[in-house]
Design a protein around this motif. Sequence first.
Motif, mmCIF file in Angstrom:
data_model
loop_
_atom_site.group_PDB
_atom_site.id
_atom_site.type_symbol
_atom_site.label_atom_id
_atom_site.label_comp_id
_atom_site.label_asym_id
_atom_site.label_seq_id
_atom_site.Cartn_x
_atom_site.Cartn_y
_atom_site.Cartn_z
ATOM 1 N N TYR A 195 61.142 -16.469 21.101
ATOM 2 C CA TYR A 195 60.286 -17.220 22.126
ATOM 3 C C TYR A 195 59.609 -16.309 23.269
ATOM 4 N N TYR A 196 58.566 -15.606 22.771
ATOM 5 C CA TYR A 196 57.775 -14.816 23.699
ATOM 6 C C TYR A 196 56.451 -15.311 23.508
ATOM 7 N N GLY A 197 55.408 -14.876 24.531
ATOM 8 C CA GLY A 197 54.030 -15.088 24.104
ATOM 9 C C GLY A 197 53.796 -16.474 23.767
ATOM 10 N N GLY A 249 71.432 -7.245 21.486
ATOM 11 C CA GLY A 249 71.205 -5.764 22.119
ATOM 12 C C GLY A 249 69.766 -5.742 21.810
ATOM 13 N N CYS A 250 68.580 -6.229 22.377
ATOM 14 C CA CYS A 250 67.234 -6.010 22.129
ATOM 15 C C CYS A 250 66.962 -4.805 22.079
ATOM 16 N N MET A 251 65.818 -4.517 20.929
ATOM 17 C CA MET A 251 65.223 -3.227 20.741
ATOM 18 C C MET A 251 66.343 -1.999 20.633
ATOM 19 N N ASN A 252 67.636 -2.347 20.568
ATOM 20 C CA ASN A 252 68.796 -1.450 20.508
ATOM 21 C C ASN A 252 68.938 -0.694 21.811
ATOM 22 N N GLY A 253 68.463 -1.599 22.825
ATOM 23 C CA GLY A 253 68.269 -0.831 24.373
ATOM 24 C C GLY A 253 67.258 -0.409 24.695
ATOM 25 N N TRP A 254 66.792 -0.729 25.879
ATOM 26 C CA TRP A 254 65.456 -0.412 26.516
ATOM 27 C C TRP A 254 65.212 1.055 26.302
ATOM 28 N N GLY A 255 63.918 1.475 25.881
ATOM 29 C CA GLY A 255 63.635 2.893 25.950
ATOM 30 C C GLY A 255 64.500 3.523 24.931
ATOM 31 N N PRO A 269 58.293 -0.257 26.018
ATOM 32 C CA PRO A 269 59.358 -0.299 25.236
ATOM 33 C C PRO A 269 59.643 -1.341 24.180
ATOM 34 N N CYS A 270 58.955 -2.182 24.258
ATOM 35 C CA CYS A 270 58.961 -3.409 23.073
ATOM 36 C C CYS A 270 57.612 -4.305 23.226
ATOM 37 N N HIS A 271 57.467 -4.745 22.122
ATOM 38 C CA HIS A 271 56.028 -5.390 21.936
ATOM 39 C C HIS A 271 55.865 -6.569 23.019
ATOM 40 N N SER A 272 56.911 -6.996 23.790
ATOM 41 C CA SER A 272 56.763 -8.145 24.733
ATOM 42 C C SER A 272 56.587 -7.811 26.236
ATOM 43 N N ALA A 273 56.828 -6.571 26.284
ATOM 44 C CA ALA A 273 56.994 -6.210 27.754
ATOM 45 C C ALA A 273 55.767 -5.908 28.620
ATOM 46 N N GLY A 323 71.296 -7.996 27.170
ATOM 47 C CA GLY A 323 70.378 -9.045 26.472
ATOM 48 C C GLY A 323 69.172 -8.364 26.581
ATOM 49 N N CYS A 324 68.113 -9.285 26.555
ATOM 50 C CA CYS A 324 66.447 -9.050 26.245
ATOM 51 C C CYS A 324 66.019 -8.964 27.674
ATOM 52 N N ARG A 325 65.527 -7.950 28.299
ATOM 53 C CA ARG A 325 64.508 -7.943 29.423
ATOM 54 C C ARG A 325 63.591 -8.940 29.774
ATOM 55 N N CYS A 326 62.710 -9.044 28.480
ATOM 56 C CA CYS A 326 61.588 -9.775 28.480
ATOM 57 C C CYS A 326 61.944 -11.334 28.753
HETATM 58 FE FE1 FES Z 1 63.527 -7.819 24.245
HETATM 59 FE FE2 FES Z 1 61.286 -6.793 25.473
HETATM 60 S S1 FES Z 1 61.398 -8.370 23.674
HETATM 61 S S2 FES Z 1 63.294 -6.462 25.824
#
Ligand code: FES
Length: 383
Positions: A195-197, A249-255, A269-273, A323-326
Motif C-alpha cells: 500500500y504505497y502510491g 525488513g524492507c529493501m533488505n535495509g535502506w541503501g 533507495p526504494c521505488h516509493s521513496a 520496517g518500511c520507512r515509506c
Molecule cells: Fe519500504 Fe521505501 S518502500 S523503505
Amino acid sequence: MNCTGSSLPETPETGQPLWLLAELTYRCPLQCPYCSNPLNYDQQKQELSTEQWIEVFRQARALGAAQLGFSGGEPLLRDDLEELIRAARELGYYTNLITSGMGLTFERMQAFKDAGLDHIQVSFQASDAELNDYLSGNKRSFREKLEVARTVKALGYPMVFNCVIHRQNIEQIDKIIELSIELESDYVELATSQYYGWALKNRDHLLPSEAQLKTAEATTNRYREQIKGKKRTQLIFVVPDYYEERPKGCMNGWGNLFLTITPDGTALPCHSARELPIEFPNVLNDSIESIWYRSTGFNLFRGYEWMKEPCRSCDEKEKDFGGCRCQAFLLTGDANNADPVCAKSPNHHLITDARNNAEQNNPANSEMIYRNRKNSQRLIATG
Ligand code: FES
C-alpha cells in the motif's frame, strides 16, 4: 523534514548496490489502481537520454551492481530499449524486463533476445478478459498479454508471470494459477498488493480480509502439491504485511542493496521513496558512487542511530530495520517512526483499523481511483 546536501561519511556496513532498477519512463498504457509510481508522476516529464542511462549502468556496475531491471511505467515505450539492453549486457549485467506486455511484438522480442535480454516478467491483472481489462483500464490488455506471454515462451525466455493479488481478484486465484501454468510460466509471483502510491489511495478497495488471504494461500499450496514433479512452474505467494505482527525488513535495509533510478535521474533507495519529504540526489548532478555512499538521502536510515523507540531498544531491529520507512511516513507522517505494521508501534491501530475495515468490506469511497494523467493532476491540485 526536508534534507538537502551531502556530508555523511561512508560507513563500513554500507553494502553494494547489487540490484539496479531503471525506471525508464512513467508513461504507461495501463491505469492500474495499485500502481506504486508516485501520485504526481505526471509532473515528472523529463526522461534521461540513452547516453545518460548507459552512463548510469556503467557507474553502478563499477560499484558492484549485477542485476538490472528495466521498469517503468512501461519500459517498452522507450524506443531505445534494445540499445539499453545491449549496453547493459555488454557491461555484464543480468537483465530483466518488467513489462505489461502491451505493444510488444514478436520482432521486438527477438531484437531484445539478440541484444542479450535474459529474462521477462509479464504482468497480468486477472485470469479473464473482463476483470483484467477492467483493472488495467485498457480494453485490449488481456488479449495482448496472452499473446505476448506465449511468444515469450516460444522464444525460450525464462518468464515470470506476475499478478498483484487484492480484494478484486483474490477469489479467482485458482484460475489465475491455472492460467500461469497453461502459459508455462517458470515463476509465478502472486504478490498481494503493497500500500504505497495509488494502492494506498485505493486501499479500502484492495485490502483482502484475513479469511480471503488464508483461502488464497491454501489454494496456492494445493496447486503446489498438484504440480510438484510434473510442471516446472514455481508458485510464490506473498502475504501482505498488513496481516503480520512484525514489519518486513524492507529493501533488505535502506541503501543496503537496492538502487532505483527514476525517469528523470533521481536516485532512490526504494521505488516509493519519492513520496518522502527528502530531497534525493540526481545522477545528472552527482556520481553514483557519491550518491550511494555520501548523499544525505541514502544515509538517513542506514544503521540504527536514527531510530526512535520502540525500534531503538528492540532486539529484532537488526532483522527488520524498523520496517518500511515509506510506510512509516505515509501512515504516521514521520519516516523516523516504527513501521505501524509492528505490534509494538504506538500507531499499530492504523493497521488494525484497515484490517477491520477489510473484514466489513466497507470502502470509504465508492470508486477506485485509476492511475492516469487526469487523476494525477486532480490529486496534485487537491493536495
Ligand atoms: Fe519500504 Fe521505501 S518502500 S523503505
